[in-house]
Design a protein around this motif. Structure first.
Motif, mmCIF file in Angstrom:
data_model
loop_
_atom_site.group_PDB
_atom_site.id
_atom_site.type_symbol
_atom_site.label_atom_id
_atom_site.label_comp_id
_atom_site.label_asym_id
_atom_site.label_seq_id
_atom_site.Cartn_x
_atom_site.Cartn_y
_atom_site.Cartn_z
ATOM 1 N N UNK A 120 8.571 8.218 4.171
ATOM 2 C CA UNK A 120 8.903 9.112 3.744
ATOM 3 C C UNK A 120 7.285 9.952 3.405
ATOM 4 N N UNK A 121 6.988 10.946 3.680
ATOM 5 C CA UNK A 121 5.638 11.215 4.312
ATOM 6 C C UNK A 121 4.851 11.061 2.779
ATOM 7 N N UNK A 122 3.497 11.055 2.417
ATOM 8 C CA UNK A 122 2.524 11.458 1.694
ATOM 9 C C UNK A 122 2.867 12.194 0.346
ATOM 10 N N UNK A 123 2.999 13.082 1.121
ATOM 11 C CA UNK A 123 3.206 14.569 0.324
ATOM 12 C C UNK A 123 4.706 14.143 -0.922
ATOM 13 N N UNK A 135 6.108 11.486 -1.203
ATOM 14 C CA UNK A 135 6.074 9.409 -1.807
ATOM 15 C C UNK A 135 5.046 9.910 -3.420
ATOM 16 N N UNK A 136 4.350 10.978 -2.529
ATOM 17 C CA UNK A 136 2.396 10.177 -4.071
ATOM 18 C C UNK A 136 3.380 11.227 -5.218
ATOM 19 N N UNK A 137 4.272 12.237 -5.339
ATOM 20 C CA UNK A 137 5.195 12.637 -6.588
ATOM 21 C C UNK A 137 6.165 11.635 -7.531
ATOM 22 N N UNK A 138 6.717 11.372 -6.280
ATOM 23 C CA UNK A 138 7.369 10.367 -6.596
ATOM 24 C C UNK A 138 7.313 8.756 -7.473
ATOM 25 N N UNK A 139 5.807 8.273 -7.107
ATOM 26 C CA UNK A 139 4.763 7.575 -8.085
ATOM 27 C C UNK A 139 4.091 7.835 -8.694
ATOM 28 N N UNK A 140 4.354 9.433 -8.764
ATOM 29 C CA UNK A 140 2.965 9.922 -10.526
ATOM 30 C C UNK A 140 3.733 9.515 -11.245
ATOM 31 N N UNK A 141 5.868 10.334 -10.637
ATOM 32 C CA UNK A 141 7.139 10.461 -12.153
ATOM 33 C C UNK A 141 7.216 8.087 -12.540
ATOM 34 N N UNK A 142 7.474 7.511 -11.440
ATOM 35 C CA UNK A 142 7.426 6.114 -11.495
ATOM 36 C C UNK A 142 5.649 5.714 -12.145
ATOM 37 N N UNK A 143 5.753 5.689 -12.704
ATOM 38 C CA UNK A 143 3.574 5.192 -13.217
ATOM 39 C C UNK A 143 3.611 5.736 -14.155
ATOM 40 N N UNK A 144 4.103 7.300 -14.716
ATOM 41 C CA UNK A 144 4.677 7.665 -15.854
ATOM 42 C C UNK A 144 5.024 7.416 -16.966
ATOM 43 N N UNK A 145 6.536 6.449 -15.906
ATOM 44 C CA UNK A 145 7.524 5.714 -16.692
ATOM 45 C C UNK A 145 7.169 4.746 -16.790
ATOM 46 N N UNK A 146 6.023 4.552 -16.459
ATOM 47 C CA UNK A 146 5.551 2.834 -17.206
ATOM 48 C C UNK A 146 5.888 2.154 -16.400
ATOM 49 N N UNK A 147 6.899 2.414 -14.945
ATOM 50 C CA UNK A 147 7.137 1.281 -14.675
ATOM 51 C C UNK A 147 6.624 0.572 -13.324
ATOM 52 N N UNK A 148 5.335 0.858 -12.876
ATOM 53 C CA UNK A 148 4.915 0.697 -11.850
ATOM 54 C C UNK A 148 3.016 1.600 -12.201
ATOM 55 N N UNK A 149 2.360 0.769 -11.308
ATOM 56 C CA UNK A 149 0.241 1.125 -11.413
ATOM 57 C C UNK A 149 0.391 1.339 -10.547
ATOM 58 N N UNK A 150 -0.536 1.895 -9.880
ATOM 59 C CA UNK A 150 -1.136 2.916 -8.455
ATOM 60 C C UNK A 150 -2.763 2.099 -8.727
ATOM 61 N N UNK A 165 1.244 -1.140 -0.305
ATOM 62 C CA UNK A 165 -0.365 0.275 -0.270
ATOM 63 C C UNK A 165 0.862 1.198 0.284
ATOM 64 N N UNK A 166 0.201 2.275 -0.743
ATOM 65 C CA UNK A 166 1.552 3.732 -0.383
ATOM 66 C C UNK A 166 1.844 3.689 0.920
ATOM 67 N N UNK A 167 0.519 3.652 1.556
ATOM 68 C CA UNK A 167 0.668 4.270 3.233
ATOM 69 C C UNK A 167 2.198 3.293 3.646
ATOM 70 N N UNK A 168 2.055 1.441 3.336
ATOM 71 C CA UNK A 168 3.108 0.718 3.957
ATOM 72 C C UNK A 168 4.175 1.554 3.164
ATOM 73 N N UNK A 169 4.373 1.558 2.331
ATOM 74 C CA UNK A 169 5.665 2.220 1.012
ATOM 75 C C UNK A 169 6.136 3.286 1.753
ATOM 76 N N UNK A 170 5.443 4.581 1.854
ATOM 77 C CA UNK A 170 5.931 5.512 3.135
ATOM 78 C C UNK A 170 6.302 5.354 4.219
ATOM 79 N N UNK A 171 6.120 4.291 5.738
ATOM 80 C CA UNK A 171 6.307 4.196 6.290
ATOM 81 C C UNK A 171 8.092 3.231 5.815
ATOM 82 N N UNK A 172 7.973 1.922 4.825
ATOM 83 C CA UNK A 172 9.370 1.373 4.808
ATOM 84 C C UNK A 172 10.386 2.080 3.930
ATOM 85 N N UNK A 173 10.191 3.730 3.539
ATOM 86 C CA UNK A 173 10.880 4.365 2.969
ATOM 87 C C UNK A 173 10.930 5.597 3.699
#
Length: 148
Positions: A69-72, A74-89, A59-67
């Motif tokens: 990082x707060x959601x503010x 983590x979210x843009x970071x995940x959006x960029x990885x999603x735009x690069x085709x590396x992950x899906x939310x 989950x995004x919250x579990x990933x944030x805890x692991x790293x």
């Protein structure tokens, strides 16, 4: 009030643990940059991918805890990885408030391109593997103490 002199060693920059950690972190990030440029990731993106290669579908919250990082952040970071085709939310079907992060086939394939990175970093660090393992363990203990 204690009269501290200017020659007090406790206030020398090079005697500060915080500065040693900060400058080592900057040096480590600088070492990683050209290596990560080759595979198209930034350092924070690489850390997120490491966590997902270890455990896909967090989950995004579990990933944030692991790293740590707060959601503010983590979210843009995940959006960029999603735009690069590396992950899906993906929203959870059980609870639409929960979002899970799943690697795409391209995200899973990128792991093979990253396999050489730890060896390169170890070599360039000038440290032995046992020294890196010991230092990592000590830094994790310090982080835990500071968080407590």
């Amino acid at each position: 009030m204690v009269n501290a002199s200017l020659s007090d060693d406790s206030l020398l920059l090079d005697n500060q643990l915080c500065f040693a950690l900060y400058s080592a972190s900057l040096a480590m990030t600088k070492l990683y940059k050209p290596l990560l440029d080759e595979i198209g990731l930034t350092y924070p993106q690489y850390l997120a991918m490491l966590a997902l290669w270890e455990q896909d579908g967090l989950s995004v919250s579990a990933l944030g805890e692991r790293l740590h990082l707060d959601s503010g952040t983590l979210t843009p970071l995940l959006k960029r990885l999603e735009a690069a085709g590396l992950l899906a939310r993906l929203r959870s079907v059980e609870d639409e408030r929960r979002v899970h992060v799943k690697l795409t086939p391209a995200g899973r394939r990128l792991k093979a391109a990253a396999r050489h990175l730890p060896g390169c970093v170890l070599e360039r660090s000038g440290c032995s593997l046992p020294d890196v393992v010991r230092l990592t363990r000590e830094l994790k203990a310090l982080r835990a103490s500071l968080a407590a």
